[in-house]
Design a protein around this motif. Structure first.
Motif, mmCIF file in Angstrom:
data_model
loop_
_atom_site.group_PDB
_atom_site.id
_atom_site.type_symbol
_atom_site.label_atom_id
_atom_site.label_comp_id
_atom_site.label_asym_id
_atom_site.label_seq_id
_atom_site.Cartn_x
_atom_site.Cartn_y
_atom_site.Cartn_z
ATOM 1 N N TYR A 1 0.817 -1.218 0.000
ATOM 2 C CA TYR A 1 0.000 0.000 0.000
ATOM 3 C C TYR A 1 0.850 1.266 0.000
ATOM 4 O O TYR A 1 0.480 2.275 -0.612
ATOM 5 C CB TYR A 1 -0.921 0.013 1.226
ATOM 6 C CG TYR A 1 -1.999 -1.041 1.210
ATOM 7 C CD1 TYR A 1 -3.155 -0.881 0.456
ATOM 8 C CD2 TYR A 1 -1.865 -2.209 1.958
ATOM 9 C CE1 TYR A 1 -4.153 -1.848 0.445
ATOM 10 C CE2 TYR A 1 -2.859 -3.179 1.961
ATOM 11 C CZ TYR A 1 -3.998 -2.998 1.205
ATOM 12 O OH TYR A 1 -4.982 -3.953 1.197
ATOM 13 N N ASP A 2 1.983 1.222 0.696
ATOM 14 C CA ASP A 2 2.818 2.423 0.812
ATOM 15 C C ASP A 2 3.865 2.527 -0.287
ATOM 16 O O ASP A 2 4.736 3.398 -0.244
ATOM 17 C CB ASP A 2 3.498 2.461 2.185
ATOM 18 C CG ASP A 2 4.402 1.256 2.428
ATOM 19 O OD1 ASP A 2 4.541 0.411 1.512
ATOM 20 O OD2 ASP A 2 4.963 1.148 3.538
ATOM 21 N N GLY A 3 3.801 1.642 -1.277
ATOM 22 C CA GLY A 3 4.735 1.700 -2.386
ATOM 23 C C GLY A 3 5.987 0.874 -2.204
ATOM 24 O O GLY A 3 6.774 0.731 -3.143
ATOM 25 N N THR A 4 6.210 0.331 -1.009
ATOM 26 C CA THR A 4 7.361 -0.538 -0.788
ATOM 27 C C THR A 4 7.057 -1.943 -1.302
ATOM 28 O O THR A 4 5.916 -2.286 -1.598
ATOM 29 C CB THR A 4 7.711 -0.597 0.705
ATOM 30 O OG1 THR A 4 6.602 -1.160 1.425
ATOM 31 C CG2 THR A 4 7.999 0.805 1.251
ATOM 32 N N GLN A 5 8.098 -2.756 -1.406
ATOM 33 C CA GLN A 5 7.919 -4.140 -1.836
ATOM 34 C C GLN A 5 7.560 -5.023 -0.642
ATOM 35 O O GLN A 5 8.066 -4.836 0.466
ATOM 36 C CB GLN A 5 9.183 -4.655 -2.523
ATOM 37 C CG GLN A 5 9.393 -4.070 -3.913
ATOM 38 C CD GLN A 5 8.326 -4.526 -4.902
ATOM 39 O OE1 GLN A 5 8.199 -5.703 -5.221
ATOM 40 N NE2 GLN A 5 7.542 -3.573 -5.405
ATOM 41 N N HIS A 6 6.676 -5.987 -0.889
ATOM 42 C CA HIS A 6 6.125 -6.834 0.172
ATOM 43 C C HIS A 6 6.138 -8.280 -0.305
ATOM 44 O O HIS A 6 5.819 -8.558 -1.459
ATOM 45 C CB HIS A 6 4.688 -6.391 0.481
ATOM 46 C CG HIS A 6 4.066 -7.092 1.637
ATOM 47 N ND1 HIS A 6 4.287 -6.721 2.944
ATOM 48 C CD2 HIS A 6 3.224 -8.156 1.689
ATOM 49 C CE1 HIS A 6 3.592 -7.515 3.747
ATOM 50 N NE2 HIS A 6 2.950 -8.398 3.010
ATOM 51 N N PRO A 7 6.495 -9.244 0.551
ATOM 52 C CA PRO A 7 6.539 -10.646 0.111
ATOM 53 C C PRO A 7 5.165 -11.158 -0.323
ATOM 54 O O PRO A 7 4.141 -10.787 0.249
ATOM 55 C CB PRO A 7 7.024 -11.393 1.364
ATOM 56 C CG PRO A 7 7.632 -10.361 2.232
ATOM 57 C CD PRO A 7 6.923 -9.081 1.948
ATOM 58 N N PRO B 1 5.768 -7.432 -9.922
ATOM 59 C CA PRO B 1 6.283 -6.621 -8.814
ATOM 60 C C PRO B 1 5.568 -5.280 -8.643
ATOM 61 O O PRO B 1 5.712 -4.635 -7.593
ATOM 62 C CB PRO B 1 7.755 -6.418 -9.191
ATOM 63 C CG PRO B 1 8.093 -7.590 -10.060
ATOM 64 C CD PRO B 1 6.843 -7.855 -10.842
ATOM 65 N N PHE B 2 4.791 -4.859 -9.650
ATOM 66 C CA PHE B 2 4.085 -3.579 -9.575
ATOM 67 C C PHE B 2 2.618 -3.744 -9.181
ATOM 68 O O PHE B 2 1.905 -2.751 -9.030
ATOM 69 C CB PHE B 2 4.188 -2.845 -10.919
ATOM 70 C CG PHE B 2 5.602 -2.599 -11.358
ATOM 71 C CD1 PHE B 2 6.352 -1.570 -10.810
ATOM 72 C CD2 PHE B 2 6.200 -3.431 -12.297
ATOM 73 C CE1 PHE B 2 7.662 -1.354 -11.202
ATOM 74 C CE2 PHE B 2 7.509 -3.224 -12.702
ATOM 75 C CZ PHE B 2 8.253 -2.184 -12.149
ATOM 76 N N TRP B 3 2.161 -4.977 -9.027
ATOM 77 C CA TRP B 3 0.784 -5.188 -8.578
ATOM 78 C C TRP B 3 0.650 -4.728 -7.133
ATOM 79 O O TRP B 3 1.544 -4.921 -6.311
ATOM 80 C CB TRP B 3 0.403 -6.654 -8.667
ATOM 81 C CG TRP B 3 0.449 -7.238 -10.044
ATOM 82 C CD1 TRP B 3 0.777 -6.608 -11.216
ATOM 83 C CD2 TRP B 3 0.185 -8.604 -10.386
ATOM 84 N NE1 TRP B 3 0.729 -7.482 -12.265
ATOM 85 C CE2 TRP B 3 0.364 -8.722 -11.790
ATOM 86 C CE3 TRP B 3 -0.186 -9.722 -9.659
ATOM 87 C CZ2 TRP B 3 0.185 -9.924 -12.461
ATOM 88 C CZ3 TRP B 3 -0.370 -10.928 -10.322
ATOM 89 C CH2 TRP B 3 -0.189 -11.021 -11.707
ATOM 90 N N GLN B 4 -0.501 -4.154 -6.823
ATOM 91 C CA GLN B 4 -0.721 -3.579 -5.498
ATOM 92 C C GLN B 4 -2.100 -3.986 -4.999
ATOM 93 O O GLN B 4 -3.045 -4.077 -5.788
ATOM 94 C CB GLN B 4 -0.622 -2.053 -5.576
ATOM 95 C CG GLN B 4 -0.592 -1.343 -4.236
ATOM 96 C CD GLN B 4 -0.275 0.138 -4.399
ATOM 97 O OE1 GLN B 4 -0.455 0.714 -5.471
ATOM 98 N NE2 GLN B 4 0.202 0.766 -3.343
ATOM 99 N N PRO B 5 -2.261 -4.261 -3.709
ATOM 100 C CA PRO B 5 -3.585 -4.647 -3.208
ATOM 101 C C PRO B 5 -4.582 -3.504 -3.281
ATOM 102 O O PRO B 5 -4.226 -2.329 -3.165
ATOM 103 C CB PRO B 5 -3.318 -5.054 -1.756
ATOM 104 C CG PRO B 5 -2.029 -4.396 -1.397
ATOM 105 C CD PRO B 5 -1.240 -4.288 -2.651
ATOM 106 N N GLY B 6 -5.849 -3.877 -3.475
ATOM 107 C CA GLY B 6 -6.934 -2.927 -3.307
ATOM 108 C C GLY B 6 -7.361 -2.903 -1.854
ATOM 109 O O GLY B 6 -6.706 -3.485 -0.978
#
Length: 371
Positions: free
Chosen positions: A93-99, A150-155
Motif C-alpha cells: 500500500y505504501d509503495g514498498t515491496q512486500h513478500p 512486482p508492480f501489482w498492489q492490493p486494493g
C-alpha cells in the motif's frame, strides 16, 4: 420439471437454497461450516452434485471443501497452495515491496469439460488448478511471474484474484481479474499471460492509462459471444468486443458507475445487469434505493428494476461474486446483499422476490439449473 439450486456463501457459513422451476417456494439448508467465512461456493457444470466451497477463518486459516451429493455432505480436500519457485515481492500500500503471501481462496471455477478440473483464484493474487477434484493444487505460475507482477498492489480488500472466466469455445483461453492489477488473458492454457487493460482509465493511480494497476471488480461473458466481455471496474462499466484487446465505457445513464457485481442474461447476450453503488467510500445504493439496472443493448442505455426491492432507507452493498443467473425460460436473476437478503427475479428482472431476509452478510451467489 426443472429445478434450481442457489449456492450462497456468507460471513458465517454456506447455505443451499432450492426450488422447482416456478422459483416461488424455497427450501433453505444450512449453515454449512457455521461460523466460517465462506468466500465462494461453486458447482460443476459436468456433474451438478459436485460442489466446491472455500471457507476461511482468521483463527483457523483456509480450507477447501467438496461435496459429491449436492451439498448434503462435505469433505475437506487438498489445501496446500504453494507458490512455484521463489515467490518474490509485489508492491504494498505504501509503495514498498512486500513478500507474496498466501491468505485465502477467493473464487473457485469448475471446468465445463472435466468434473475433476477446477481453478482457484487466491490472495495474494495467483491462479491454481486441480485436476483431481481438489485433492492437489498446482500454480499456473506464468501469471504471477509476469514482468508486471512486482508492480501489482492490493486494493482495499487485499490483492486478490477474484474472477476466472473460462472461454467456452477455446479451452486454452482463460481470463482473470485482479484487484488492483487489472485483467489478464492466456491463450495457451495458463503458460503465458498478458494484460488486457487498453482503454481503461483510473484516476486513482499515478498513470491513469497504465498497462496494469487498475482495480477491476468483476468480468462477465455470455457463452454465445465469448469474444464479448463486460466489466464492472472500480469506477466505470466497460465493454470489450475483441476478447479484451480494447475496452470502451458503457456506463451511460447509470446513477453511479461504481459497483461490484455484473451479470449477463442467460439467453440474451446484450442484456446485462449491474447494481450501482454510491461511491468507493460509501458502499450503499444511491439515495438509499436498492436498484438493479438492466441494459438490453449491451450498455449505455440502462433502466432501473425496482419492483419488489426496497426504495427507501436501504444501505446494503452487493459484492462482486453475489449476482448470478439461471438458464430457465424466462431467465432468473439472483443477488445477495451484505444485509443478509437474497433476492430472485423469475422474469429477467421485471419483478423481485425475497428468498431469505436474515442470513449473514452474503459474499457470493451461484446458481445451478437442474434438469
Amino acid at each position: 420439471m426443472s429445478a434450481v439450486r442457489v449456492l450462497v456463501g456468507t460471513r458465517k457459513g454456506a447455505f443451499v437454497l432450492t426450488s422447482d422451476g416456478t422459483r416461488k417456494i424455497w427450501q433453505v439448508a444450512g449453515p454449512h461450516f457455521a461460523g466460517w467465512e465462506v468466500f465462494h461456493v461453486a458447482g460443476s457444470p459436468v456433474d451438478p452434485n459436485r460442489l466446491y466451497a472455500s471457507q476461511s477463518s482468521g483463527w483457523f486459516g483456509q480450507l477447501v471443501q467438496r461435496s459429491d451429493d449436492g451439498g448434503k455432505s462435505w469433505q475437506p480436500v487438498g489445501n496446500e497452495f504453494k507458490y512455484e519457485g521463489t515467490p518474490g515481492t509485489h508492491q504494498w500500500y505504501d509503495g514498498t515491496q512486500h513478500p507474496w503471501e498466501f491468505a485465502r481462496v477467493w473464487h473457485l471455477e469448475p471446468s465445463p469439460r472435466d468434473v475433476d478440473e477446477v481453478y482457484a483464484g487466491v490472495e495474494d493474487a495467483a491462479l491454481f488448478r486441480s485436476t483431481d477434484g481438489g485433492a492437489s493444487w498446482q500454480e499456473l505460475a506464468g501469471l504471477r511471474q509476469h514482468e508486471s507482477g512486482p508492480f501489482w498492489q492490493p486494493g482495499a480488500g487485499g490483492m486478490c484474484l477474484h474472477t476466472i472466466v473460462l472461454d467456452p469455445a477455446d479451452p486454452q483461453r482463460i481470463y482473470v481479474a485482479i484487484s488492483a492489477a487489472g485483467a489478464f488473458r492466456t491463450d495457451d492454457g495458463g503458460e503465458t499471460w498478458r494484460p488486457i487493460n487498453r482503454g481503461l482509465h483510473s484516476e486513482q493511480i499515478p498513470v491513469p492509462d497504465a498497462e496494469v494497476g487498475h482495480c477491476v471488480h468483476r468480468l462477465a461473458m455470455h457463452p454465445a459471444q465469448p469474444g464479448v466481455l463486460f466489466m464492472q471496474k472500480h469506477w466505470d462499466v466497460m465493454r470489450s468486443d475483441d476478447a479484451g484487446e480494447s475496452w470502451h465505457e458503457v456506463s451511460g445513464n447509470l446513477p453511479s458507475d461504481f459497483g461490484f457485481a455484473i451479470a449477463v442474461h442467460a439467453h440474451q447476450p446484450d442484456t446485462v445487469y449491474v447494481v450501482p453503488i454510491k461511491s468507493d467510500s460509501e458502499h450503499f445504493p444511491p439515495e438509499g434505493k436498492l436498484r438493479v439496472y438492466r441494459t438490453r443493448s449491451g450498455g449505455n442505455e440502462w433502466e432501473p428494476l425496482t419492483e419488489g426491492l426496497p426504495q427507501q432507507d436501504c444501505y446494503v452493498n452487493v459484492l462482486r461474486d453475489a449476482m448470478a443467473v439461471d438458464t430457465l425460460e424466462p431467465c432468473g436473476v439472483y443477488f445477495g446483499t451484505t444485509g443478509g437478503q437474497v433476492y430472485v427475479s423469475p422474469d429477467g428482472g421485471d419483478h423481485w422476490e425475497t428468498i431469505c431476509r436474515d442470513l449473514p452478510a452474503v459474499l457470493s451467489v451461484e446458481v445451478q439449473t437442474l434438469e
